[in-house]
Motif scaffolding. Sequence first.
Motif, PDB file in Angstrom:
ATOM      1  N   MET A   1     -36.859 -50.924 -27.128  1.00  0.00           N
ATOM      2  CA  MET A   1     -36.609 -50.269 -28.390  1.00  0.00           C
ATOM      3  C   MET A   1     -36.865 -48.765 -28.282  1.00  0.00           C
ATOM      4  O   MET A   1     -36.303 -47.999 -29.054  1.00  0.00           O
ATOM      5  N   ASP A   2     -37.679 -48.367 -27.302  1.00  0.00           N
ATOM      6  CA  ASP A   2     -37.880 -46.923 -27.095  1.00  0.00           C
ATOM      7  C   ASP A   2     -36.550 -46.244 -26.779  1.00  0.00           C
ATOM      8  O   ASP A   2     -36.272 -45.149 -27.285  1.00  0.00           O
ATOM      9  N   ALA A   3     -35.733 -46.900 -25.979  1.00  0.00           N
ATOM     10  CA  ALA A   3     -34.416 -46.344 -25.637  1.00  0.00           C
ATOM     11  C   ALA A   3     -33.547 -46.245 -26.888  1.00  0.00           C
ATOM     12  O   ALA A   3     -32.794 -45.271 -27.052  1.00  0.00           O
ATOM     13  N   TYR A   4     -33.656 -47.225 -27.769  1.00  0.00           N
ATOM     14  CA  TYR A   4     -32.881 -47.194 -29.012  1.00  0.00           C
ATOM     15  C   TYR A   4     -33.326 -46.034 -29.899  1.00  0.00           C
ATOM     16  O   TYR A   4     -32.511 -45.335 -30.485  1.00  0.00           O
ATOM     17  N   PHE A   5     -34.641 -45.814 -29.984  1.00  0.00           N
ATOM     18  CA  PHE A   5     -35.162 -44.684 -30.752  1.00  0.00           C
ATOM     19  C   PHE A   5     -34.659 -43.363 -30.174  1.00  0.00           C
ATOM     20  O   PHE A   5     -34.284 -42.458 -30.918  1.00  0.00           O
ATOM     21  N   LYS A   6     -34.645 -43.253 -28.856  1.00  0.00           N
ATOM     22  CA  LYS A   6     -34.155 -42.031 -28.211  1.00  0.00           C
ATOM     23  C   LYS A   6     -32.671 -41.821 -28.519  1.00  0.00           C
ATOM     24  O   LYS A   6     -32.234 -40.699 -28.779  1.00  0.00           O
ATOM     25  N   PHE A  22     -40.525 -50.795 -38.701  1.00  0.00           N
ATOM     26  CA  PHE A  22     -40.524 -52.046 -37.940  1.00  0.00           C
ATOM     27  C   PHE A  22     -41.202 -51.913 -36.577  1.00  0.00           C
ATOM     28  O   PHE A  22     -41.363 -52.908 -35.868  1.00  0.00           O
ATOM     29  N   ALA A  23     -41.563 -50.713 -36.197  1.00  0.00           N
ATOM     30  CA  ALA A  23     -42.050 -50.460 -34.843  1.00  0.00           C
ATOM     31  C   ALA A  23     -43.329 -51.223 -34.495  1.00  0.00           C
ATOM     32  O   ALA A  23     -43.650 -51.376 -33.322  1.00  0.00           O
ATOM     33  N   PHE A  24     -44.040 -51.716 -35.489  1.00  0.00           N
ATOM     34  CA  PHE A  24     -45.264 -52.459 -35.210  1.00  0.00           C
ATOM     35  C   PHE A  24     -44.993 -53.800 -34.527  1.00  0.00           C
ATOM     36  O   PHE A  24     -45.885 -54.406 -33.956  1.00  0.00           O
ATOM     37  N   ASP A  25     -43.730 -54.250 -34.573  1.00  0.00           N
ATOM     38  CA  ASP A  25     -43.387 -55.557 -34.007  1.00  0.00           C
ATOM     39  C   ASP A  25     -42.002 -55.465 -33.361  1.00  0.00           C
ATOM     40  O   ASP A  25     -40.975 -55.471 -34.055  1.00  0.00           O
ATOM     41  N   ASP A  26     -41.988 -55.376 -32.032  1.00  0.00           N
ATOM     42  CA  ASP A  26     -40.722 -55.213 -31.312  1.00  0.00           C
ATOM     43  C   ASP A  26     -39.733 -56.345 -31.602  1.00  0.00           C
ATOM     44  O   ASP A  26     -38.536 -56.105 -31.696  1.00  0.00           O
ATOM     45  N   GLY A  27     -40.217 -57.546 -31.762  1.00  0.00           N
ATOM     46  CA  GLY A  27     -39.342 -58.687 -32.033  1.00  0.00           C
ATOM     47  C   GLY A  27     -38.626 -58.541 -33.369  1.00  0.00           C
ATOM     48  O   GLY A  27     -37.414 -58.770 -33.473  1.00  0.00           O
ATOM     49  N   LYS A  28     -39.370 -58.148 -34.391  1.00  0.00           N
ATOM     50  CA  LYS A  28     -38.769 -57.959 -35.719  1.00  0.00           C
ATOM     51  C   LYS A  28     -37.828 -56.755 -35.725  1.00  0.00           C
ATOM     52  O   LYS A  28     -36.763 -56.779 -36.337  1.00  0.00           O
ATOM     53  N   LEU A  29     -38.217 -55.686 -35.047  1.00  0.00           N
ATOM     54  CA  LEU A  29     -37.350 -54.510 -34.947  1.00  0.00           C
ATOM     55  C   LEU A  29     -36.047 -54.871 -34.249  1.00  0.00           C
ATOM     56  O   LEU A  29     -34.963 -54.527 -34.727  1.00  0.00           O
ATOM     57  N   LYS A  30     -36.140 -55.574 -33.152  1.00  0.00           N
ATOM     58  CA  LYS A  30     -34.937 -55.977 -32.417  1.00  0.00           C
ATOM     59  C   LYS A  30     -34.054 -56.888 -33.276  1.00  0.00           C
ATOM     60  O   LYS A  30     -32.836 -56.715 -33.322  1.00  0.00           O
TER      61      LYS A  30
END
Length: 168
Positions: A1-6, A22-30
């Motif tokens: 998700m870091d790549a997505y933020f970039k 959503f960043a607190f939970d990579d699964g939920k963010l994805k």
Amino acid sequence: MDAYFKKCDEKLGFVPNVLKAFAFDDGKLKAFVDYRHQLVQNAANLSKLEIEMIATVVSSQNRCFYCITAHGNAVRQLGDPVLGEMMVMNYRAARLNKRQRAMLDFAVKLTNAPWEVEEEDRERLRGAGFNDRDIWDIASVAAFYNMTNRLASATDMRPNSVYHGQAR
């Protein structure tokens, strides 16, 4: 998700606050990012503008400050500034074609009184040129933004300030 933020930062010049929330939970963010991507990319007969119109009108009904600001901005950028403002304030005052009016009326009814949606509502959409897959897509977009409106309201999510001045 870091790549997505970039990628967001490169493309938009910022990372939308909804993604940061959503960043607190990579699964939920994805899951959020993937489902939104599916809605936008796989809506067979809905344009990006129409999807943003639905998102804005639903958010307006729910008085979701974050989503009204972000999606109203998207309509301004994809359509025109006046259309974006009308979607936020009162879509019924906009000069919409039959297709757009039916689509937004359905999304609003699904938002405000889903138990009242009946076959005549789907028939109105069909009469405006939508097929059953399109009706599914309209309902999916409306449902998704009803969910995100509630999350934004529950967490006091605020729009990025950059949205306020864009496409005006």
